[in-house]
Write a protein that holds these residues in place. Structure first.
Motif, mmCIF file in Angstrom:
data_model
loop_
_atom_site.group_PDB
_atom_site.id
_atom_site.type_symbol
_atom_site.label_atom_id
_atom_site.label_comp_id
_atom_site.label_asym_id
_atom_site.label_seq_id
_atom_site.Cartn_x
_atom_site.Cartn_y
_atom_site.Cartn_z
ATOM 1 N N UNK A 273 0.845 -1.188 0.000
ATOM 2 C CA UNK A 273 0.000 0.000 0.000
ATOM 3 C C UNK A 273 0.885 1.244 0.000
ATOM 4 N N UNK A 274 0.965 1.907 -1.145
ATOM 5 C CA UNK A 274 1.821 3.075 -1.313
ATOM 6 C C UNK A 274 0.969 4.342 -1.378
ATOM 7 N N UNK A 293 -1.681 21.634 5.149
ATOM 8 C CA UNK A 293 -2.657 20.846 4.384
ATOM 9 C C UNK A 293 -1.921 19.656 3.781
ATOM 10 N N UNK A 294 -2.475 18.460 3.977
ATOM 11 C CA UNK A 294 -1.913 17.237 3.397
ATOM 12 C C UNK A 294 -2.927 16.676 2.402
ATOM 13 N N UNK A 295 -2.496 16.525 1.166
ATOM 14 C CA UNK A 295 -3.316 15.897 0.124
ATOM 15 C C UNK A 295 -2.588 14.625 -0.302
ATOM 16 N N UNK A 296 -3.277 13.493 -0.225
ATOM 17 C CA UNK A 296 -2.604 12.230 -0.505
ATOM 18 C C UNK A 296 -3.492 11.312 -1.332
ATOM 19 N N UNK A 297 -2.836 10.423 -2.057
ATOM 20 C CA UNK A 297 -3.508 9.462 -2.922
ATOM 21 C C UNK A 297 -2.882 8.093 -2.737
ATOM 22 N N UNK A 298 -3.683 7.074 -3.000
ATOM 23 C CA UNK A 298 -3.180 5.703 -2.971
ATOM 24 C C UNK A 298 -2.551 5.407 -4.337
ATOM 25 N N UNK A 299 -1.240 5.185 -4.316
ATOM 26 C CA UNK A 299 -0.500 4.960 -5.562
ATOM 27 C C UNK A 299 -0.244 3.482 -5.834
ATOM 28 N N UNK A 300 -0.963 2.608 -5.102
ATOM 29 C CA UNK A 300 -0.713 1.178 -5.259
ATOM 30 C C UNK A 300 -0.929 0.720 -6.693
ATOM 31 N N UNK A 301 -2.056 1.140 -7.290
ATOM 32 C CA UNK A 301 -2.324 0.734 -8.676
ATOM 33 C C UNK A 301 -1.282 1.308 -9.634
ATOM 34 N N UNK A 306 3.443 0.504 -13.081
ATOM 35 C CA UNK A 306 4.868 0.657 -13.360
ATOM 36 C C UNK A 306 5.553 -0.694 -13.443
ATOM 37 N N UNK A 307 5.171 -1.601 -12.539
ATOM 38 C CA UNK A 307 5.738 -2.944 -12.575
ATOM 39 C C UNK A 307 5.367 -3.661 -13.870
ATOM 40 N N UNK A 308 4.114 -3.442 -14.301
ATOM 41 C CA UNK A 308 3.671 -4.060 -15.559
ATOM 42 C C UNK A 308 4.466 -3.519 -16.743
ATOM 43 N N UNK A 309 4.712 -2.205 -16.739
ATOM 44 C CA UNK A 309 5.473 -1.603 -17.833
ATOM 45 C C UNK A 309 6.887 -2.164 -17.869
#
Length: 555
Positions: A273-274, A293-301, A306-309
């Motif tokens: 979970x990144x 202010x903290x704005x964050x997103x889940x970068x898991x996908x 990136x791994x797929x590429x």
């Protein structure tokens, strides 16, 4: 407002009535109280009537009724208090003001005109003795001249009109101010609703903190991404959430720049979970920093993509290499193998020369097998999709595996198929190749024995197969090399089997995902669509294989 005006009238006339009584009782002044009682009763009657009709007649008519009633009562009070010498003439001004407030500009001037008419008629009637003057021994009536009365009437009329004008101007400005305040409040409410809607609709998590790092706000996406309730976020320090570490917080707290970005792994939600986090200063209207202010997103996908590429890049490189050397090697290798076999047949049995020739033949055959797998991977044969009982094919493969040399005495195979028959549009040979390669790898992962559990279910328009072993599992490094040709982990393997499986699965429109951990076994999940399989695009030898993201898989 009409109800308030009624209440005000009752309070005023009650105060006048009580004051008159107190004055008479305290100072022994003789006052004509009976007419005052009648006027008070009339005022109360007007108030009660206005209250009863407040929801039955238009507001303008109700207000006009009250204004006229008040003029009658005030005129009566002025008459009882000796007309031009009355001390209640100021009540006309109050009535005119009420008319301007309740009925606007036109109502104010009409009320002023009526007040002037009422007062002038009263004074004239008293002057000409049409209405007798009520005398009191304590307050003798003053003798007015005609000129004095005209001046008195004129002054009062001017006062009425001036009051109406001033109150109208003031009330209009007040109405404009109220309308402006209402518009501003509506705009503020709209902006607040928009602000709330924007924050609630964002897919990114948003947190605000004070200067000490205490969380003051969290939008719904932040609660969902962090898997916490509002009480677990609001009022807690941002470090307690695990979103950033202490070093990152110190950087954010003391940074001179407005925007700082972080990217990292959240171990609380799992090793894969990144989160990407952007931190900036929270400022008030005077540009003073009041928090962060903290704005964050889940970068898991995104990480998976990136791994797929990277995997595709590796496949493309291998495809280019294979296309360039496969045919160049096959022919010389066939000549070497044939020559070695001829030399072996002429050598003396048991001699070192014969053993060397046998080694040459064996290794030539192994190299030929590798080249065949290479060509099968780079240039797979045309898929001949047809309706096939996939469940029966899986059962046949497992039955063959149970009686093969791949299965050791300590291996146990458990089969759970529901339903027992499932028709899937697929290439029968390639389908069996998938099941065979995956099941063989599962047994190879358990060299000391264990249970291989194979289950299949029909869910959500797809047929899902799960192959679970109790083997050694995989490390993170091994997972990074999944589906890469030659990335084998078992002795004697070429490392091409799973790369071929991966390509076949995705060409059938399916997906393959794996859950594995060191010493925790491996579970491989394959899903095949039950609808029509998309036709694969033609691929040259140098093109990378298209892919749905493959999760962790044994090699």
């Amino acid at each position: 407002m009409l109800r308030g005006f009624v209440i005000l009238r009752v309070v005023v006339f009650s105060t006048l009535l009580v004051s008159a009584l107190l004055i008479q009782l305290t100072f022994s002044i003789s006052l004509p109280l009976n007419p005052i009682y009648y006027l008070a009763a009339f005022a109360y009657s007007v108030s009660i009537t206005a209250l009863l009709l407040i929801d039955r007649i238009p507001a303008v008519a109700n207000a006009a009724l009250q204004i006229v009633g008040d003029l009658v009562v005030v005129t009566g009070l002025v008459y009882l208090s000796r007309g031009p010498d009355s001390g209640f003439t100021f009540l006309y001004l109050a009535t005119v003001s009420a008319g301007a407030i309740l009925l606007g500009r036109q109502g104010g001037f009409i009320a002023a005109g009526l007040a002037a008419v009422f007062y002038a008629v009263l004074v004239d009637l008293m002057y000409w003795n049409v209405l007798p003057v009520i005398d009191s021994p304590d307050f003798p009536t003053r003798l007015w001249s005609r000129g004095g009365l005209v001046g008195n009437i004129a002054m009062n009329v001017i006062a009425f009109l001036a009051t109406a004008l001033l109150v109208v101007i003031a009330s209009e400005k007040l109405r404009e101010a109220r309308a402006d305040v209402a518009r501003r409040n509506a705009e503020i409410a709209r902006l607040q609703a928009l602000h709330s809607s924007v924050l609630s609709s964002m897919s990114s998590g948003v947190l605000t903190t004070d200067t000490h790092g205490i969380v003051t706000f969290a939008n719904p996406a932040a609660l969902d991404l962090l898997r916490k309730r509002p009480s677990e976020l609001i009022g807690n320090h941002v470090l307690a959430l695990g979103l950033i570490d202490e070093a990152a917080w110190e950087t954010v707290r003391s940074a001179d720049t407005d925007l700082i970005r972080f990217e990292g792994n959240r171990t609380q939600l799992g090793p894969d979970c990144y989160f990407g986090v952007s931190a900036t200063a929270l400022r008030d209207g005077e540009e003073r920093s009041i928090g962060r202010i903290f704005i964050f997103q889940n970068l898991t996908d995104l990480k998976k993509l990136e791994s797929e590429v990277r995997l595709k890049e590796k496949m493309a490189a291998v495809g280019e290499l294979a296309a360039g050397i496969a045919h160049e090697i096959r022919n010389p290798l066939a000549s070497i193998s044939g020559s070695a076999q001829v030399l072996r047949s002429s050598a003396i049995p048991g001699s070192s020369e014969r053993r060397l020739m046998e080694i040459v033949v064996s290794e030539s055959q192994r190299l030929s097998s590798i080249l065949e797998d290479f060509l099968r991977y780079v240039r797979p044969r045309e898929r001949a999709a047809e309706p096939v009982d996939a469940a029966a094919a899986l059962r046949d493969v497992l039955t063959l595996l149970q009686h093969s040399d791949e299965r050791a005495p300590g291996h146990h195979i458990v089969i759970d198929l529901d339903p027992e028959s499932m028709i899937v549009e697929a290439d029968p040979g390639q389908l069996r190749q998938i099941f065979w390669n995956l099941a063989r790898n599962a047994l190879a992962a358990m060299p000391s024995g264990g249970t291989l559990t194979v289950s299949a279910r029909s869910t959500g328009g797809a047929w899902a197969v799960s192959i679970k072993d109790e083997g050694r599992g995989m490390s993170a490094e091994e997972r990074d090399r999944l589906f890469t040709p030659f990335a084998h982990t078992f002795p004697g393997g070429t490392g091409l089997g799973l790369a071929i499986v991966y390509r076949i699965v995705e060409e059938h429109g399916g997906t393959i995902r794996v859950d594995s951990a060191p010493q925790g076994g491996t579970t491989i999940a394959i899903s095949f669509p039950l609808g029509e399989v998309p036709k694969p695009r033609s691929m040259a030898a140098h093109e990378p294989a298209p892919s749905a993201y493959p999760a962790r898989e044994v090699a």
